[in-house]
Design an enzyme around this catalytic site. Sequence first.
Site, short mmCIF file in Angstrom:
data_model
loop_
_atom_site.label_atom_id
_atom_site.label_comp_id
_atom_site.label_asym_id
_atom_site.label_seq_id
_atom_site.Cartn_x
_atom_site.Cartn_y
_atom_site.Cartn_z
N HIS A 180 -25.68 -30.68 -96.35
CA HIS A 180 -26.22 -32.25 -96.31
C HIS A 180 -26.90 -33.40 -94.90
CE1 HIS A 180 -24.50 -36.59 -96.09
NE2 HIS A 180 -23.68 -36.19 -96.50
N ASP A 236 -20.77 -26.71 -91.77
CA ASP A 236 -19.87 -27.85 -91.80
C ASP A 236 -18.82 -27.77 -92.75
OD1 ASP A 236 -19.60 -30.23 -93.48
OD2 ASP A 236 -22.18 -30.98 -93.74
N GLN A 258 -16.70 -30.20 -97.25
CA GLN A 258 -16.37 -29.95 -98.30
C GLN A 258 -15.48 -29.03 -98.68
OE1 GLN A 258 -17.17 -32.67 -101.68
NE2 GLN A 258 -18.21 -33.58 -99.66
N LYS A 280 -11.99 -37.28 -96.17
CA LYS A 280 -12.49 -35.74 -97.18
C LYS A 280 -11.05 -35.50 -97.59
CE LYS A 280 -17.02 -36.02 -97.09
NZ LYS A 280 -18.03 -37.12 -98.21
N CYS A 291 -27.13 -37.73 -100.64
CA CYS A 291 -27.64 -37.33 -99.59
C CYS A 291 -27.67 -35.41 -99.23
CB CYS A 291 -26.28 -37.24 -98.46
SG CYS A 291 -26.02 -39.14 -98.16
N1 7TS Z 1 -21.36 -32.83 -94.60
C1 7TS Z 1 -21.27 -32.80 -96.09
C2 7TS Z 1 -21.18 -31.15 -96.57
C3 7TS Z 1 -20.92 -33.48 -97.15
O1 7TS Z 1 -20.00 -33.50 -98.23
C4 7TS Z 1 -20.94 -34.91 -95.76
C5 7TS Z 1 -20.00 -36.43 -97.35
C6 7TS Z 1 -20.75 -34.55 -94.80
C7 7TS Z 1 -21.65 -33.80 -94.38
C8 7TS Z 1 -20.78 -36.23 -94.10
O2 7TS Z 1 -19.86 -36.62 -93.91
P1 7TS Z 1 -18.72 -38.13 -93.30
O3 7TS Z 1 -17.96 -38.40 -93.29
O4 7TS Z 1 -19.85 -37.78 -92.26
O5 7TS Z 1 -19.90 -39.36 -93.87
N2 7TS Z 1 -20.37 -36.00 -98.60
C9 7TS Z 1 -20.57 -37.54 -98.93
C10 7TS Z 1 -20.94 -36.59 -100.38
O6 7TS Z 1 -20.79 -36.17 -101.29
N3 7TS Z 1 -20.73 -37.70 -101.14
O7 7TS Z 1 -20.66 -39.43 -100.50
C11 7TS Z 1 -20.74 -38.46 -99.05
#
Ligand code: 7TS
Length: 416
Positions: free
Chosen positions: A133, A210, A213, A236, A374
């Site tokens: 990401h 990370d 997910q 999430k 992303c």
């Molecule tokens: N890393 C991964 C693997 C992610 O899927 C996401 C967000 C992030 C980092 C960033 O997370 P945040 O909470 O700091 O924004 N992924 C997604 C997605 O797949 N669709 O919308 C956000």
Amino acid sequence: MTDLSMAKAAQATLDVAAIRRDFPILDQKVNGKSLVYLDNGASAQKPQAVLEAMDRYYREMHSNVHRGAHTLGDRATTAFEGARETVREFLNAASTREIVWTRGTTEAINMVANGLTGRLGAGDEILISHMEHHANIVPWQMLAERTGATLKVIAVTPQGELDLESFGQQLSERTRILALTHVSNVLGTVNPVAELVAKAKAAGALTLLDGAQAVPHYRPDVQALGCDFYVFSSHKIFGPTGIGVLYGREQLLEDLPPYQFGGEMIERVTFEKTTWNTLPYKFEAGTPPIAEAVGLGAAIDYLNGLDRQAIEAAEQALLEKANTLVDSVPGMSVIGTAAHKVPVMSFKVDGLHPSDIGTLLDQQGIAIRTGHHCAMPLMDFYGVPGTARASFAFYNTLEEVEQLFSALQKVQRLFV
Ligand code: 7TS
């Protein structure tokens, strides 16, 4: 029993109907149709228990934390620090000193990348993968730019697995940090992170996983994984937005400089010099997201109350069902067919732009995500501008999977 019927049985054990009653938002009409929420990878919905815990916090105990001056402050501090202990236990971290509240995964990665600035220089390498990401790309790219280090990228196979040969070629004694996604948000691939972390450590590198997910589906054990840092976002994992977690090994966090400066993170301030608070507060400048921490703790408590094995089996049943229906939509193909996946399905349909698929499904009450997710380098690898992505949670049903596919068939019939 076949795998699918075993999984169906597991879903029956889970009592999905009862679980759905815990998520009030699911029970509504969108565009005249019953909502089918399949955008859990972007953000998952919140159970009643989380809403109530946050409501109760604000009704009965809100005050600022760590001031020790009065009863409400004590209640708020107890709830806030209790949530930290819940997260520690969830990750099997050795101590709550290793659990830092952040705004989310993105901020957690920035904290680490920023903190490593003084430690890297020309000739050093940062190793990431082609399926990251942007949150796990750009902070490292900026670190490389600041320090003169080089960003190296592990290749991905066409099936959407990490190319282990490429990993072996790129890892060297110059690798200072391996920053890898535990689970891909686009492909659903579950990476063999314990194995790769062990190899990176043997090469002398730090390791960051990370987990954004991964945590909605698995309970990571940071000590068993052996990683130095593990990061995730509350929203999430069925908790509120605005908060996330940086797990870091205590000695490493001791050695990292603070990310932001101000109140809470100090021990003593004079105009000449300031010293830092102990862990984890050194990284928590300013008033923290207290209600959000309470909400995240309640989300983890809620998950702990469910049968995790049954959840996993039920989620796999959703994915299998989806896989068996792909051929029912002419021109549909799946991007990401790794052997080990969470229930995430990225796909394209010949003749349809992903964003049109999203809009047409939304008209039928079905929420999916479309676009580059992303992960632009991964889109470039597959030669697509974006994909449509259905991402499932344990509250989704096999009927909803069927509804997704009948809606896709309809869209394909009418618009191609
Ligand atoms: N890393 C991964 C693997 C992610 O899927 C996401 C967000 C992030 C980092 C960033 O997370 P945040 O909470 O700091 O924004 N992924 C997604 C997605 O797949 N669709 O919308 C956000």
